[in-house]
Structures are given as C-alpha cells and as structure tokens.
Design a protein around this motif. Structure first.
Motif, PDB file in Angstrom:
ATOM      1  N   ARG A   6      10.325  -4.777  -2.161  1.00 54.72           N
ATOM      2  CA  ARG A   6      11.635  -4.731  -1.498  1.00 54.72           C
ATOM      3  C   ARG A   6      11.919  -3.341  -0.931  1.00 54.72           C
ATOM      4  NH1 ARG A   6      15.301  -2.302  -4.811  1.00 54.72           N
ATOM      5  NH2 ARG A   6      14.825  -2.206  -7.041  1.00 54.72           N
ATOM      6  N   VAL A   7      11.394  -2.308  -1.578  1.00 59.16           N
ATOM      7  CA  VAL A   7      11.602  -0.944  -1.090  1.00 59.16           C
ATOM      8  C   VAL A   7      10.771  -0.708   0.173  1.00 59.16           C
ATOM      9  CG1 VAL A   7      11.423   1.501  -1.660  1.00 59.16           C
ATOM     10  CG2 VAL A   7      12.099  -0.134  -3.420  1.00 59.16           C
ATOM     11  N   ILE A   8       9.545  -1.231   0.174  1.00 54.33           N
ATOM     12  CA  ILE A   8       8.688  -1.119   1.355  1.00 54.33           C
ATOM     13  C   ILE A   8       9.340  -1.824   2.545  1.00 54.33           C
ATOM     14  CG2 ILE A   8       6.517  -1.957   2.361  1.00 54.33           C
ATOM     15  CD1 ILE A   8       5.201  -1.349  -0.334  1.00 54.33           C
ATOM     16  N   LYS A   9       9.896  -2.993   2.325  1.00 54.77           N
ATOM     17  CA  LYS A   9      10.540  -3.740   3.400  1.00 54.77           C
ATOM     18  C   LYS A   9      11.822  -3.045   3.863  1.00 54.77           C
ATOM     19  CE  LYS A   9      10.390  -8.291   3.122  1.00 54.77           C
ATOM     20  NZ  LYS A   9      10.481  -9.687   2.599  1.00 54.77           N
ATOM     21  N   MET A 192      -4.432  -5.180  -3.759  1.00 49.10           N
ATOM     22  CA  MET A 192      -4.517  -6.394  -2.944  1.00 49.10           C
ATOM     23  C   MET A 192      -3.480  -7.433  -3.340  1.00 49.10           C
ATOM     24  SD  MET A 192      -8.582  -6.944  -2.112  1.00 49.10           S
ATOM     25  CE  MET A 192      -9.195  -6.649  -3.775  1.00 49.10           C
ATOM     26  N   GLY A 193      -3.201  -7.537  -4.637  1.00 51.66           N
ATOM     27  CA  GLY A 193      -2.187  -8.482  -5.094  1.00 51.66           C
ATOM     28  C   GLY A 193      -0.812  -8.121  -4.555  1.00 51.66           C
ATOM     29  N   ARG A 194      -0.520  -6.836  -4.546  1.00 48.83           N
ATOM     30  CA  ARG A 194       0.775  -6.380  -4.042  1.00 48.83           C
ATOM     31  C   ARG A 194       0.889  -6.612  -2.532  1.00 48.83           C
ATOM     32  NH1 ARG A 194       3.200  -0.901  -3.409  1.00 48.83           N
ATOM     33  NH2 ARG A 194       1.079  -0.094  -3.497  1.00 48.83           N
ATOM     34  N   TYR A 195      -0.207  -6.402  -1.820  1.00 43.81           N
ATOM     35  CA  TYR A 195      -0.204  -6.631  -0.373  1.00 43.81           C
ATOM     36  C   TYR A 195      -0.050  -8.122  -0.074  1.00 43.81           C
ATOM     37  CZ  TYR A 195      -1.616  -6.280   4.528  1.00 43.81           C
ATOM     38  OH  TYR A 195      -1.659  -6.345   5.901  1.00 43.81           O
ATOM     39  N   LEU A 196      -0.690  -8.950  -0.877  1.00 46.52           N
ATOM     40  CA  LEU A 196      -0.570 -10.401  -0.708  1.00 46.52           C
ATOM     41  C   LEU A 196       0.865 -10.846  -0.960  1.00 46.52           C
ATOM     42  CD1 LEU A 196      -2.157 -12.968  -0.080  1.00 46.52           C
ATOM     43  CD2 LEU A 196      -2.658 -13.176  -2.521  1.00 46.52           C
ATOM     44  N   LEU A 197       1.508 -10.262  -1.967  1.00 48.63           N
ATOM     45  CA  LEU A 197       2.908 -10.584  -2.244  1.00 48.63           C
ATOM     46  C   LEU A 197       3.808 -10.161  -1.090  1.00 48.63           C
ATOM     47  CD1 LEU A 197       3.283  -9.625  -6.020  1.00 48.63           C
ATOM     48  CD2 LEU A 197       3.335 -11.914  -5.023  1.00 48.63           C
ATOM     49  N   LEU A 198       3.470  -9.025  -0.467  1.00 52.49           N
ATOM     50  CA  LEU A 198       4.232  -8.571   0.694  1.00 52.49           C
ATOM     51  C   LEU A 198       4.133  -9.601   1.820  1.00 52.49           C
ATOM     52  CD1 LEU A 198       5.828  -6.452   2.285  1.00 52.49           C
ATOM     53  CD2 LEU A 198       3.653  -5.318   2.821  1.00 52.49           C
ATOM     54  N   MET A 226       5.613  -3.642  10.774  1.00 53.05           N
ATOM     55  CA  MET A 226       6.092  -2.335  10.313  1.00 53.05           C
ATOM     56  C   MET A 226       6.019  -2.240   8.793  1.00 53.05           C
ATOM     57  SD  MET A 226       7.036   0.639  11.165  1.00 53.05           S
ATOM     58  CE  MET A 226       7.474   0.519  12.902  1.00 53.05           C
ATOM     59  N   SER A 227       6.242  -3.348   8.114  1.00 51.08           N
ATOM     60  CA  SER A 227       6.125  -3.364   6.652  1.00 51.08           C
ATOM     61  C   SER A 227       4.695  -3.056   6.215  1.00 51.08           C
ATOM     62  CB  SER A 227       6.565  -4.718   6.087  1.00 51.08           C
ATOM     63  OG  SER A 227       7.927  -4.964   6.340  1.00 51.08           O
ATOM     64  N   PHE A 228       3.722  -3.584   6.962  1.00 50.05           N
ATOM     65  CA  PHE A 228       2.318  -3.310   6.648  1.00 50.05           C
ATOM     66  C   PHE A 228       1.984  -1.840   6.895  1.00 50.05           C
ATOM     67  CE2 PHE A 228       1.577  -7.948   8.138  1.00 50.05           C
ATOM     68  CZ  PHE A 228       2.097  -8.421   6.941  1.00 50.05           C
ATOM     69  N   ALA A 229       2.581  -1.263   7.949  1.00 47.70           N
ATOM     70  CA  ALA A 229       2.356   0.153   8.236  1.00 47.70           C
ATOM     71  C   ALA A 229       2.948   1.027   7.123  1.00 47.70           C
ATOM     72  CB  ALA A 229       2.968   0.524   9.587  1.00 47.70           C
ATOM     73  N   THR A 236      -1.450   5.786   0.906  1.00 49.08           N
ATOM     74  CA  THR A 236      -2.034   7.108   1.154  1.00 49.08           C
ATOM     75  C   THR A 236      -1.228   8.232   0.528  1.00 49.08           C
ATOM     76  OG1 THR A 236      -0.886   7.217   3.293  1.00 49.08           O
ATOM     77  CG2 THR A 236      -3.154   6.401   3.298  1.00 49.08           C
ATOM     78  N   GLY A 237      -0.137   7.870  -0.157  1.00 53.23           N
ATOM     79  CA  GLY A 237       0.656   8.886  -0.848  1.00 53.23           C
ATOM     80  C   GLY A 237       1.664   9.595   0.021  1.00 53.23           C
ATOM     81  N   GLU A 238       1.915   9.047   1.198  1.00 50.97           N
ATOM     82  CA  GLU A 238       2.854   9.683   2.113  1.00 50.97           C
ATOM     83  C   GLU A 238       4.275   9.680   1.561  1.00 50.97           C
ATOM     84  OE1 GLU A 238       3.589   9.434   6.921  1.00 50.97           O
ATOM     85  OE2 GLU A 238       1.739   8.618   6.050  1.00 50.97           O
ATOM     86  N   TYR A 239       4.552   8.706   0.696  1.00 46.37           N
ATOM     87  CA  TYR A 239       5.879   8.624   0.079  1.00 46.37           C
ATOM     88  C   TYR A 239       5.796   8.922  -1.423  1.00 46.37           C
ATOM     89  CZ  TYR A 239       7.476   6.303   4.328  1.00 46.37           C
ATOM     90  OH  TYR A 239       7.783   5.997   5.623  1.00 46.37           O
ATOM     91  N   LYS A 240       4.898   9.823  -1.774  1.00 50.51           N
ATOM     92  CA  LYS A 240       4.657  10.067  -3.205  1.00 50.51           C
ATOM     93  C   LYS A 240       5.892  10.620  -3.929  1.00 50.51           C
ATOM     94  CE  LYS A 240       2.591  14.592  -2.155  1.00 50.51           C
ATOM     95  NZ  LYS A 240       1.348  15.390  -2.264  1.00 50.51           N
ATOM     96  N   ASN A 241       6.813  11.198  -3.156  1.00 51.99           N
ATOM     97  CA  ASN A 241       8.014  11.747  -3.773  1.00 51.99           C
ATOM     98  C   ASN A 241       9.180  10.761  -3.780  1.00 51.99           C
ATOM     99  OD1 ASN A 241       6.856  14.308  -4.289  1.00 51.99           O
ATOM    100  ND2 ASN A 241       7.183  14.900  -2.153  1.00 51.99           N
ATOM    101  N   GLY A 242       8.849   9.530  -3.391  1.00 52.56           N
ATOM    102  CA  GLY A 242       9.864   8.483  -3.424  1.00 52.56           C
ATOM    103  C   GLY A 242      10.517   8.278  -2.071  1.00 52.56           C
TER     104      GLY A 242
END
Length: 243
Positions: A6-9, A192-198, A226-229, A236-242
């Motif tokens: 939900r945060v990714i979306k 992969m499971g998390r991506y499939l759920l997305l 955009m959600s996949f991006a 890749t850790g681009e949002y490693k700080n939340g």
C-alpha cells in the motif's frame, strides 16, 4: 523491513500527480506501435499455410523486439518522473541511442520464455480436432481456453525474476542484456511474492474498468506501471530511509 504494498502504491500515485497526461500518451504510443505491428503481420502473412504461419510469427517476433525498445524507454520515463527529473516523450527512444542491441537480446530471451510457456496451447490449437457436434466443439473450446490460461500463468511465473530488467538497463547504459536479466533475478530473489501481490492488488481495478467500457485503463495502467517503477526503487534501496 520490506516496504508494504500500500505504501508503494501511495508513492506511485504521488509520483503521478501532474504527470498522468504524458504517462497516458507514452502508453498509447507503445500500445499503438504494438497494434500496428500485429496488424501488419496479419496483412502480410494472413494465410493458413505452414509457411504463412511461420513467416507471420517471425515477423511478429521482430516487431515485438523493436516495440520492446520503446517499452524499455517507457520504463526510463517512469523512473525520471518518479525521481523528479526532466522527462519527455523523447524518453521513449532513449534506448535507440544507448545500445538498443542489449534490449533486443533481453527481449529475445523473454520471448523464448513466452514461446516455451505457450507450447501446450500451441500444440493443442494445431493438433486437436474441433469435432463436428456442438458438444465436441464446446469441449475443444474449454480445453483451449484452459491451456491458454495455463500458458499465461506459466509465462508470468517464469518471467517474474526478470521484471526489473529494463529498469536496470535504464540506470546503467553499459549493462548488457544477459547481465541485466541476471541482475534482475538477483534483485528479485526473496521479493517475487511481494511483486506478485502488487500485481494481484490491481485486479479489482481492472475488473471495475469493464463498467467504464475499459476507458479507465487509461488511468489504471499508468498507475500500475508507476507502481512497478517505485517497486524497483524500493528494491535498489532508493527509499531506504523510508517514505
């Protein structure tokens, strides 16, 4: 801790604010090119002979590989938008100017996976007798439909590890096609499971689009892409700080 779906979306929706127009135009451009290629294949090789079928499939493969370069450019545009960088429809041809052969190589491997996944369906289409009675034809249709669904599921599952390939190549212009596929598999390991759920999370929206005569897909598909991006950025850790 892994970021919730939900945060990714949510971040995908936030990235899309003010950018929906160009995302829709980019999507339509890629889709239009793909449809044009399919139409040309049908027009040029519309016969039922073995030669026509083989040539038609070969032509369709070539078109899909070329269209794949535009699709990769669409991924590049998504990342630019998500990162707040400059972007334009010209991003669609980014890979034509940055070693397009690597996209073709990766696309060819993914095409081979799709062909392999469709073997049961293709075999049944060309070998099963449709029958003459209504019952026999209904049985044929049910079998073909089931095999088509099976092929789609197989292709999706086998291709899942390579979902980040184009994004990785967009971030590294020197990354080759095979290397990108391997890097994507490493990145997707354990995710992969998390991506499939997305992906599954968009099924209700896709279903509801039927009630808009599928016009809502103009907004839903860019949202999905955009959600996949954003998912890639998370891996890749681009949002490693939340967020």
């Amino acid at each position: 801790m892994k970021t919730k779906i939900r945060v990714i979306k949510y971040n995908a929706r936030r990235s899309l604010q003010g950018h929906y127009g160009i995302m829709i135009l980019g999507m339509l451009a890629v889709f239009g090119l793909d449809m044009l290629g399919g139409s040309m294949a049908s027009s040029l090789f519309g016969g039922t002979s073995t030669m026509s079928v083989v040539l038609g499939e070969a032509f369709a493969l070539i078109v899909s590989l070329i269209t794949g370069i535009f699709s990769a450019g669409y991924c590049y545009m998504q990342l630019n938008i998500a990162r707040g960088r400059e972007y334009s429809l010209g991003d669609l041809i980014f890979f034509f100017k940055n070693q397009p052969d690597r996209v073709i190589i990766a696309g060819f491997v993914l095409a081979l996976i799709q062909v392999a996944a469709q073997i049961p369906y293709s075999y049944a289409v060309y070998t099963m007798d449709r029958g003459t009675t209504l019952e026999e034809q209904m049985t044929w249709m049910s079998t073909i439909s089931l095999l088509m669904l099976l092929s789609m599921v197989l292709n999706m599952l086998i291709s899942l590890p390579f979902a980040m390939t184009f994004y990785l190549m967009a971030d590294d212009v020197n990354l080759g096609g095979i290397e990108a596929l391997k890097a994507s598999a490493r990145l997707m390991k354990g995710n992969m499971g998390r991506y499939l759920l997305l992906q599954i999370s968009f099924i209700p929206l896709l279903f509801l689009s039927m009630f808009t005569l599928y016009l809502a897909l103009l907004w839903i598909i860019p949202y999905m892409e955009m959600s996949f991006a954003v998912f890639y950025q998370d891996l890749t850790g681009e949002y490693k700080n939340g967020y």
